[in-house]
Design a protein around this motif. Sequence first.
Motif, PDB file in Angstrom:
ATOM      1  N   ALA A  36      -0.286 -23.167  -7.016  1.00  0.00           N
ATOM      2  CA  ALA A  36      -0.626 -24.192  -8.062  1.00  0.00           C
ATOM      3  C   ALA A  36      -2.125 -24.392  -7.633  1.00  0.00           C
ATOM      4  N   LEU A  37      -2.126 -25.146  -6.554  1.00  0.00           N
ATOM      5  CA  LEU A  37      -3.597 -25.601  -6.026  1.00  0.00           C
ATOM      6  C   LEU A  37      -4.607 -24.675  -6.219  1.00  0.00           C
ATOM      7  N   THR A  38      -4.198 -23.450  -5.949  1.00  0.00           N
ATOM      8  CA  THR A  38      -5.324 -22.449  -5.909  1.00  0.00           C
ATOM      9  C   THR A  38      -5.619 -22.168  -7.353  1.00  0.00           C
ATOM     10  N   VAL A  39      -4.957 -22.271  -8.384  1.00  0.00           N
ATOM     11  CA  VAL A  39      -5.338 -21.921  -9.762  1.00  0.00           C
ATOM     12  C   VAL A  39      -5.966 -23.219 -10.418  1.00  0.00           C
ATOM     13  N   PHE A  40      -5.616 -24.455  -9.790  1.00  0.00           N
ATOM     14  CA  PHE A  40      -6.207 -25.608 -10.334  1.00  0.00           C
ATOM     15  C   PHE A  40      -7.484 -25.685  -9.900  1.00  0.00           C
ATOM     16  N   LEU A  41      -7.867 -25.299  -8.427  1.00  0.00           N
ATOM     17  CA  LEU A  41      -9.235 -25.282  -8.043  1.00  0.00           C
ATOM     18  C   LEU A  41      -9.980 -24.390  -8.910  1.00  0.00           C
ATOM     19  N   ALA A  42      -9.553 -23.189  -9.076  1.00  0.00           N
ATOM     20  CA  ALA A  42     -10.177 -22.046  -9.750  1.00  0.00           C
ATOM     21  C   ALA A  42     -10.773 -22.428 -11.025  1.00  0.00           C
ATOM     22  N   CYS A  43      -9.971 -23.059 -11.890  1.00  0.00           N
ATOM     23  CA  CYS A  43     -10.216 -23.244 -13.364  1.00  0.00           C
ATOM     24  C   CYS A  43     -11.537 -24.222 -13.404  1.00  0.00           C
ATOM     25  N   GLY A  44     -11.901 -24.981 -12.325  1.00  0.00           N
ATOM     26  CA  GLY A  44     -13.046 -25.768 -12.147  1.00  0.00           C
ATOM     27  C   GLY A  44     -13.089 -27.128 -13.122  1.00  0.00           C
ATOM     28  N   ARG A  45     -12.163 -27.636 -13.543  1.00  0.00           N
ATOM     29  CA  ARG A  45     -12.184 -28.642 -14.398  1.00  0.00           C
ATOM     30  C   ARG A  45     -12.072 -30.110 -13.813  1.00  0.00           C
ATOM     31  N   PHE A  46     -11.969 -30.237 -12.524  1.00  0.00           N
ATOM     32  CA  PHE A  46     -11.982 -31.114 -11.574  1.00  0.00           C
ATOM     33  C   PHE A  46     -13.225 -31.094 -10.637  1.00  0.00           C
ATOM     34  N   SER A  47     -14.076 -31.976 -10.707  1.00  0.00           N
ATOM     35  CA  SER A  47     -15.262 -31.991  -9.728  1.00  0.00           C
ATOM     36  C   SER A  47     -14.810 -32.903  -8.636  1.00  0.00           C
ATOM     37  N   GLY A  48     -13.910 -33.567  -8.299  1.00  0.00           N
ATOM     38  CA  GLY A  48     -13.677 -34.624  -7.298  1.00  0.00           C
ATOM     39  C   GLY A  48     -13.041 -33.857  -6.016  1.00  0.00           C
ATOM     40  N   ARG A  49     -12.577 -34.851  -5.070  1.00  0.00           N
ATOM     41  CA  ARG A  49     -12.106 -34.301  -3.844  1.00  0.00           C
ATOM     42  C   ARG A  49     -10.582 -33.930  -3.831  1.00  0.00           C
ATOM     43  N   VAL A  50     -10.141 -33.001  -3.452  1.00  0.00           N
ATOM     44  CA  VAL A  50      -8.602 -32.344  -3.661  1.00  0.00           C
ATOM     45  C   VAL A  50      -8.264 -32.293  -1.997  1.00  0.00           C
ATOM     46  N   LEU A  51      -7.189 -33.068  -1.673  1.00  0.00           N
ATOM     47  CA  LEU A  51      -6.840 -32.981  -0.168  1.00  0.00           C
ATOM     48  C   LEU A  51      -5.182 -32.589  -0.374  1.00  0.00           C
ATOM     49  N   SER A  52      -4.823 -31.658   0.584  1.00  0.00           N
ATOM     50  CA  SER A  52      -3.445 -30.953   0.506  1.00  0.00           C
ATOM     51  C   SER A  52      -2.893 -31.180   1.924  1.00  0.00           C
ATOM     52  N   GLU A  53      -1.561 -31.920   1.802  1.00  0.00           N
ATOM     53  CA  GLU A  53      -0.879 -31.575   3.280  1.00  0.00           C
ATOM     54  C   GLU A  53       0.647 -31.088   2.679  1.00  0.00           C
ATOM     55  N   VAL A  54       0.727 -29.905   2.902  1.00  0.00           N
ATOM     56  CA  VAL A  54       2.027 -28.933   2.715  1.00  0.00           C
ATOM     57  C   VAL A  54       2.889 -28.419   3.850  1.00  0.00           C
ATOM     58  N   GLU A  55       3.907 -29.055   3.898  1.00  0.00           N
ATOM     59  CA  GLU A  55       4.593 -28.746   5.007  1.00  0.00           C
ATOM     60  C   GLU A  55       5.221 -27.327   4.640  1.00  0.00           C
ATOM     61  N   GLU A  56       5.388 -26.435   5.819  1.00  0.00           N
ATOM     62  CA  GLU A  56       5.900 -25.069   5.567  1.00  0.00           C
ATOM     63  C   GLU A  56       7.467 -25.156   5.565  1.00  0.00           C
TER      64      GLU A  56
END
Length: 590
Positions: free
Chosen positions: A452-472
């Motif tokens: 979902a993060l990959t798709v969100f970043l690829a759409c280019g609709r957000f120019s701010g900073r995106v931080l992720s902390e995903v546990e495996e």
Amino acid sequence: MTNAARQCRLIFLLLICLLLPALASAASEPTIRVGITPGGHEPEHVSVFTETKRALEAHFGKDRVSFETIHVDKLTEDVLANRLSFFISTAGLSRRMMNKGTKDLLTITSKRFPDPNHAYGSVFVVRADSPYRKLDDLRGRRLVANRPMGFYGYVAAMGELEARGYDHLGFFSKQIFLDAGSFSVLASLLRGEADAATVPSCFLEDNFPADAPERTALRILEPKPGIMPCRRSTVDYPNWTLSTAPGTSPELAREVMQILLNASAASYYRWSIATDFSAVDELYRNMKTGVYDVLKGWTLKGFWNEYRPWILAGAALLVLLALYSLLLKHLVSRRTAELTRALGRQLELQKEAAAAEERFESLQKVGLIGQMSSMIAHELRQPLSSLSAYIHGLLRLTERPDFDASAARDALFRMAAETQNAENIVNKVRAYARRKPSDKEHLDASEVVKQALTVFLACGRFSGRVLSEVEENLPIFADSMEIELAVLNLLRNAADALHADKTPRPEIRASANKIDGFCFIRISDNGSPLSEKKLQGLGTPLQSTKPSGLGLGLVLVRTIVENHGGKLLFEAGPKGGLSAVIQLPLEKSS
């Protein structure tokens, strides 16, 4: 140095060590300041004041005792500022200042007035040749007195008027205050500068012989009956009083009382304790002053007399406001008519727009039905063609003399398969209009969040900073596409909120972890704080924070999450922003 000299020096040092604490203690003790109001009408009062000072100096030391004669206005300021320890004044001033924290301690008594509760009052004085015989004759006349706060010389006299039902403020046409003593008051009356005067009772008897012009040329109005040392026009009130200032310590007040009560037991004038100040209190209650000053504004007549200019000005202002209101009403009615016509045109345009919108929606529905019809027709063409071919084949088989039953049976089986195929196509098309149950599978929630993060970043609709902390390793049993859609929807909502708030440094945090058997997927932003009302309204159908939103995004997310046995939670950030949390049950390891 000899032994005798050493011994003398040692003794001297020891004396210094013993005296230093006493000297320091004496230097640190405060000065006892006693203030006295001027104007005592009895000359012998000076003796009791002198004896009072001498007794206090004998006990506390001359350096610690200070007696000062202070004007009444300055004395009240010094008392309230705690620049005085005690003050000697009329009983009226002592009682008047009780609401400021003072306390009466001792009252003067004498052989002439052995009861400290009953001593002096006021007298109304007129010239002997004047036509005035009663107090009521003075209505609308001129009065001269010493000062407004002089209790025995003025206030007690005004209390007599109030007790008779008069308003002392409006009783005289003019009140003249000299603030120069009662001698000046009588001289002004004799000169004809006023029609009447008020002075303390006993002032005439104590200061002028019976044949003096001040006695023969003046007359007291309505003297009270009874055997009294002096004539008076009012009731009698307690004698002069020693009071304590608000900042004086209770220990010092008690010590001073003990000293003064024992000091002048054999004197003509001495200190005693008054036990009844009810006459003073009743006077102030009638005059609505002193401790009863709060009552002054509760009479309509007093309110009119005090605020008459302001009331008249307010009435004039109200008239002007009424005229201005009429003018505004005329202008508003004319403008309202214009707005009504404009509103009618606006409503017609809205009706036309609504009709156009309704026609557009109808066309959309027709287009959708056409698309579905085309889809059904296209998909069903092949199974229907196959069914037609099999039917023709069966008919041909039945016409042959060597009819093969096994071939007919095979054709029927093929027709049944094509029929099932057609039914599947219909169900597939219906799924576009009616949601079917999702296809759940065993999957890792961390991979879904990353996708979902990959798709969100690829759409280019957000120019701010995106931080992720995903546990495996977050095993869940869910529909991958639906969970991805839910996470993606929350990311887009956060981006839209930050864009709408025009946040200077927009930031979105995405995290996924497991706690107590649950998987928590959290999407947070650093937007502006949300009110409690807006926080409670999140996820309500048909309510959206975006101008063009339908209010269905969060409803869709909540439906997806709840269909997976989870919860959708909203939390306000401590410094602003919002956190949307998806809680899903983890799969138990077998």
